[in-house]
Design a protein around this motif. Sequence first.
Motif, PDB file in Angstrom:
ATOM      1  N   GLN A  80       0.982  -1.601   0.075  1.00  8.64           N
ATOM      2  CA  GLN A  80       0.168   0.086  -0.027  1.00  8.64           C
ATOM      3  C   GLN A  80       0.984   1.318  -0.099  1.00  8.64           C
ATOM      4  O   GLN A  80       0.652   2.137  -0.762  1.00  8.64           O
ATOM      5  N   GLN A  81       1.861   1.316   0.970  1.00  8.29           N
ATOM      6  CA  GLN A  81       2.659   2.392   0.957  1.00  8.29           C
ATOM      7  C   GLN A  81       3.046   2.523  -0.868  1.00  8.29           C
ATOM      8  O   GLN A  81       3.340   3.678  -1.388  1.00  8.29           O
ATOM      9  N   TRP A  82       3.558   1.642  -1.210  1.00  3.04           N
ATOM     10  CA  TRP A  82       4.665   1.630  -2.486  1.00  3.04           C
ATOM     11  C   TRP A  82       3.396   2.121  -3.465  1.00  3.04           C
ATOM     12  O   TRP A  82       3.921   3.501  -3.690  1.00  3.04           O
ATOM     13  N   ALA A  83       2.244   1.638  -3.530  1.00  2.00           N
ATOM     14  CA  ALA A  83       1.265   2.085  -4.620  1.00  2.00           C
ATOM     15  C   ALA A  83       1.238   3.678  -4.596  1.00  2.00           C
ATOM     16  O   ALA A  83       0.481   4.086  -5.246  1.00  2.00           O
ATOM     17  N   SER A  84       1.200   4.086  -3.159  1.00  2.00           N
ATOM     18  CA  SER A  84       0.325   5.425  -2.999  1.00  2.00           C
ATOM     19  C   SER A  84       1.744   6.198  -2.897  1.00  2.00           C
ATOM     20  O   SER A  84       1.697   7.139  -3.252  1.00  2.00           O
ATOM     21  N   SER A  85       3.006   5.995  -3.404  1.00  2.00           N
ATOM     22  CA  SER A  85       4.189   6.925  -3.981  1.00  2.00           C
ATOM     23  C   SER A  85       3.807   7.435  -5.199  1.00  2.00           C
ATOM     24  O   SER A  85       3.596   6.935  -5.924  1.00  2.00           O
ATOM     25  N   LYS A  86       4.387   8.884  -5.140  1.00  2.00           N
ATOM     26  CA  LYS A  86       4.736   9.658  -6.338  1.00  2.00           C
ATOM     27  C   LYS A  86       6.066   9.354  -7.201  1.00  2.00           C
ATOM     28  O   LYS A  86       6.614   9.511  -5.908  1.00  2.00           O
TER      29      LYS A  86
END
Length: 106
Positions: A80-86
């Motif tokens: 989830q953290q990786w997916a929310s990175s920009k």
Amino acid sequence: MADDPVWTMVMFDVPVKTKEQRRHATRFRNLLMDMGFGRVQYSVYVRYKPAGGSSVRALRIIRSNIPPGGKVRILFLTDQQWASSKRFQGVEQETRDETPEQLVFF
């Protein structure tokens, strides 16, 4: 929780002034790729583990292969953290010449 997907990010700065230092840096990058890491940027590599789990072995291998004078930082990110990175990439302004340098086939 231990079986949740995990991204492992390895960021490093290694000296590359001499031929020997460049050789050590290349070996380190190749080691990361052999371990299943992919390059995100020149000194940033990531690996995805769908089942999560322990990374003790990977940490031991990376730590024992750090080039002399190298600095390494390792982060563990949830999926989830990786997916929310920009991610941003600079866009250069395009300029068009009147005549192309080579033929373009459509």
